[in-house]
Design an enzyme around this catalytic site. Structure first.
Site, mmCIF file in Angstrom:
data_model
loop_
_atom_site.group_PDB
_atom_site.id
_atom_site.type_symbol
_atom_site.label_atom_id
_atom_site.label_comp_id
_atom_site.label_asym_id
_atom_site.label_seq_id
_atom_site.Cartn_x
_atom_site.Cartn_y
_atom_site.Cartn_z
ATOM 1 N N HIS A 139 -7.949 -27.564 -21.506
ATOM 2 C CA HIS A 139 -6.855 -28.407 -22.010
ATOM 3 C C HIS A 139 -7.259 -29.869 -21.763
ATOM 4 O O HIS A 139 -7.994 -30.163 -20.817
ATOM 5 C CB HIS A 139 -5.599 -28.059 -21.205
ATOM 6 C CG HIS A 139 -4.336 -28.713 -21.651
ATOM 7 N ND1 HIS A 139 -4.015 -30.004 -21.311
ATOM 8 C CD2 HIS A 139 -3.299 -28.241 -22.392
ATOM 9 C CE1 HIS A 139 -2.831 -30.302 -21.829
ATOM 10 N NE2 HIS A 139 -2.376 -29.254 -22.486
ATOM 11 N N ASP A 216 -7.211 -24.845 -13.036
ATOM 12 C CA ASP A 216 -6.014 -25.220 -13.783
ATOM 13 C C ASP A 216 -5.211 -23.941 -14.010
ATOM 14 O O ASP A 216 -5.544 -23.133 -14.869
ATOM 15 C CB ASP A 216 -6.442 -25.870 -15.106
ATOM 16 C CG ASP A 216 -5.268 -26.142 -16.027
ATOM 17 O OD1 ASP A 216 -4.149 -25.679 -15.737
ATOM 18 O OD2 ASP A 216 -5.481 -26.813 -17.053
ATOM 19 N N GLN A 219 -1.341 -21.905 -17.102
ATOM 20 C CA GLN A 219 -0.958 -20.733 -17.901
ATOM 21 C C GLN A 219 -0.956 -19.439 -17.087
ATOM 22 O O GLN A 219 -0.645 -18.384 -17.624
ATOM 23 C CB GLN A 219 -1.907 -20.579 -19.107
ATOM 24 C CG GLN A 219 -1.816 -21.700 -20.105
ATOM 25 C CD GLN A 219 -0.446 -21.802 -20.777
ATOM 26 O OE1 GLN A 219 0.348 -20.861 -20.767
ATOM 27 N NE2 GLN A 219 -0.150 -22.955 -21.359
ATOM 28 N N LYS A 242 6.385 -24.006 -16.649
ATOM 29 C CA LYS A 242 5.800 -22.796 -17.238
ATOM 30 C C LYS A 242 6.107 -21.579 -16.360
ATOM 31 O O LYS A 242 5.723 -20.460 -16.672
ATOM 32 C CB LYS A 242 4.295 -22.979 -17.410
ATOM 33 C CG LYS A 242 3.973 -24.114 -18.412
ATOM 34 C CD LYS A 242 2.518 -24.152 -18.746
ATOM 35 C CE LYS A 242 2.046 -25.478 -19.298
ATOM 36 N NZ LYS A 242 2.387 -25.714 -20.685
ATOM 37 N N CYS A 380 -3.511 -29.346 -27.569
ATOM 38 C CA CYS A 380 -4.134 -30.213 -26.552
ATOM 39 C C CYS A 380 -5.467 -29.617 -26.101
ATOM 40 O O CYS A 380 -5.835 -29.695 -24.915
ATOM 41 C CB CYS A 380 -3.218 -30.448 -25.357
ATOM 42 S SG CYS A 380 -1.658 -31.192 -25.800
HETATM 43 N N1 C6P Z 1 -0.024 -26.729 -22.192
HETATM 44 C C1 C6P Z 1 0.760 -25.872 -24.314
HETATM 45 O O1 C6P Z 1 1.543 -25.812 -25.249
HETATM 46 P P1 C6P Z 1 1.668 -30.189 -18.088
HETATM 47 O O2 C6P Z 1 1.930 -30.849 -19.391
HETATM 48 O O3 C6P Z 1 1.125 -31.127 -17.069
HETATM 49 O O4 C6P Z 1 2.825 -29.375 -17.591
HETATM 50 O O5 C6P Z 1 0.537 -29.078 -18.382
HETATM 51 C C2 C6P Z 1 -0.657 -29.464 -18.983
HETATM 52 C C3 C6P Z 1 -1.522 -28.276 -19.212
HETATM 53 C C4 C6P Z 1 -2.699 -28.150 -18.501
HETATM 54 N N2 C6P Z 1 -3.480 -27.077 -18.626
HETATM 55 C C5 C6P Z 1 -3.160 -26.065 -19.438
HETATM 56 C C6 C6P Z 1 -4.064 -24.872 -19.521
HETATM 57 C C7 C6P Z 1 -1.999 -26.139 -20.212
HETATM 58 O O6 C6P Z 1 -1.686 -25.130 -21.029
HETATM 59 C C8 C6P Z 1 -1.165 -27.278 -20.109
HETATM 60 C C9 C6P Z 1 0.045 -27.421 -20.979
HETATM 61 C C10 C6P Z 1 1.093 -26.745 -23.121
HETATM 62 O O7 C6P Z 1 -0.275 -25.216 -24.296
HETATM 63 C C11 C6P Z 1 1.496 -28.118 -23.545
HETATM 64 S S1 C6P Z 1 0.163 -29.018 -24.279
#
Ligand code: C6P
Length: 422
Positions: A139, A216, A219, A242, A380
């Site tokens: 991401h 990370d 997910q 999440k 993203c």
């Molecule tokens: N993915 C998706 O629709 P934040 O925004 O900080 O809570 O998470 C960022 C992020 C980082 N790593 C991974 C693997 C992610 O999936 C995400 C967030 C969302 O897939 C929003 S772009």
């Protein structure tokens, strides 16, 4: 694929300790009628999960009965606020199996946690010749902070390629490791492909090469059991939203010795031990990294989110979602012109796909008209789109409250789209 009854949560499959349909009843938004009168079929859980009543109530109860600042006053409300905030830290430490609550730093989410590590661990240690190892499926949150630090320090970014099925091969990861690798940062589960990475083996290989690891977990936390000690992760980051909790909140797990050796992220209240104009000394971990009044309601509500998922066996949740994916995949593969991007074995509850002659955004719009919420675009993860040579994908992503009826609605919706454009 497993036998049909295993997905029938109403009749309680022998394997399931939880009932998706009953779980769905815990989420008020799922029962809300859409303006079209259609039932909401929420399949955008990788973007954010919906919130159960207990999470909504925890946030409300904090503001009604405990609203005060934390750690700063001795009055009753402040004690309540502090207990809820610190109680959430205890719950998250236990949930992730951290060896100590001090290793849980509250953040604004995954993005904030990665930026913290990039700036406070990476920046002071990296220099020209050093390498930061990432994978091609990251991401943007796990790419851009490292690029910024690389630019500032002269370090380089090295990328492990994605295989055709969307997996990351351990041997490719190993091949990119060397004594120049100082940090290896990678997803536990890909948000764009659903691939589950072999993170335990990747961490062990990185450690052998002398590198520090960041996982990370954005997910992963709502879909699989995460044990940071068993993984031996140096850093592990997550987002509350999440995990059925509120937005704008999350956590960084870091091994004590690493966190203690890092400088603070931001300066301000609560992160100090003593301040004077001749110099300032900093608070202990984790408070050293939590400058300013934090998101106390966020912590209280995340605590409720953790309690919510803890009633289920996460391994069963993963298996259940995997079954939904298997069923949806089989039915989607039968749709003419539909191509699934990301077919790695054992993937999590995420399916990215494209349809011949239909833009991903049109798929999203048409499904929305049927009450089905999915995400479309680059997720993203632009390098993933580039790798598979697509401008965008449509993505469905499951959570523990999705059912076979949701899969059926999706397949019906996609069938109609295929008939319109096909
Ligand atoms: N993915 C998706 O629709 P934040 O925004 O900080 O809570 O998470 C960022 C992020 C980082 N790593 C991974 C693997 C992610 O999936 C995400 C967030 C969302 O897939 C929003 S772009």
């Amino acid at each position: 694929m497993s036998d049909a009854t295993t997905l029938d949560r109403e009749t309680n499959s022998p394997r399931a300790a939880f009932h998706a349909t009953r779980a769905a009843a815990d989420f008020p938004i799922l029962a809300e009628a859409l303006p079209s009168g259609k039932r909401l079929v929420y399949l955008d859980n990788a973007a954010t999960t919906q919130k159960p009543t207990s999470v909504l109530e925890a946030s409300d109860a904090y503001y009604r009965h405990a609203n005060a600042n934390v750690h700063r006053a001795i009055h009753t409300l402040s004690q309540r606020a502090t207990a809820q905030y610190e109680g959430a830290r205890d719950k998250l430490a236990a949930f992730l199996n951290a060896s100590s609550r001090d290793e849980i730093v509250f953040t604004r989410g995954t993005t904030d946690g990665i930026n913290l590590v990039a700036n406070c661990y990476g920046r002071p240690r990296l220099s020209k010749g050093d390498e930061i190892l990432l994978t091609e499926l990251e991401h943007h949150s796990n790419i851009v902070p490292w690029q910024m630090v690389a630019e500032a320090t002269g370090a380089s970014i090295v990328v492990v390629p994605i295989q055709d099925d969307g997996s990351v091969a351990l041997e490719d990861f190993r091949a990119k490791l060397s004594d120049r690798t100082k940090i290896a940062a990678f997803s536990h589960i890909s948000n764009a492909l659903g691939t589950v990475l072999p993170v335990k083996e990747m961490i062990a290989a990185a450690h052998e090469a002398g590198a520090t690891t960041l996982v990370d977990g954005a997910q992963a936390v709502a879909h699989a059991r995460v044990d940071v000690q068993a993984l031996d992760a140096d850093f592990y980051v997550m987002s509350s939203h999440k995990l059925f909790g509120p937005t704008g909140f999350g956590a960084l797990y870091g091994k004590r010795a690493l966190l203690e050796a890092m400088p603070p992220y931001q300066g301000g209240g609560d992160m100090i031990e003593r301040v004077s104009f001749s110099g300032t000394t900093y608070n202990e971990i984790p408070y050293k990294f939590e400058a300013g009044t934090p998101n106390i309601a966020g912590a209280a509500a995340l605590g409720a989110g953790i309690e919510y998922v803890e009633q289920f066996d996460m391994a069963e949740v993963f298996a259940y979602e995997h079954d939904l994916v298997a069923r949806a995949t089989e039915a989607m593969e039968a749709i003419d012109g539909l191509r699934i991007i990301g077919t790695a074995p054992g993937k999590a509850g995420i399916i990215s796909f494209v349809m011949k002659g239909v833009h991903a955004h049109d798929i999203g719009t048409l499904l929305d008209e049927s009450g089905i919420a999915i995400r479309t675009g680059h997720h993203c993860a632009m390098p993933v789109m580039e790798r598979f040579d697509v401008p965008a994908t449509a993505r469905v992503s499951f959570a523990l409250y999705n059912t076979q009826a949701d899969v059926d609605a999706l397949i019906d919706g996609l069938g109609s789209i295929q008939r319109i454009f096909g």
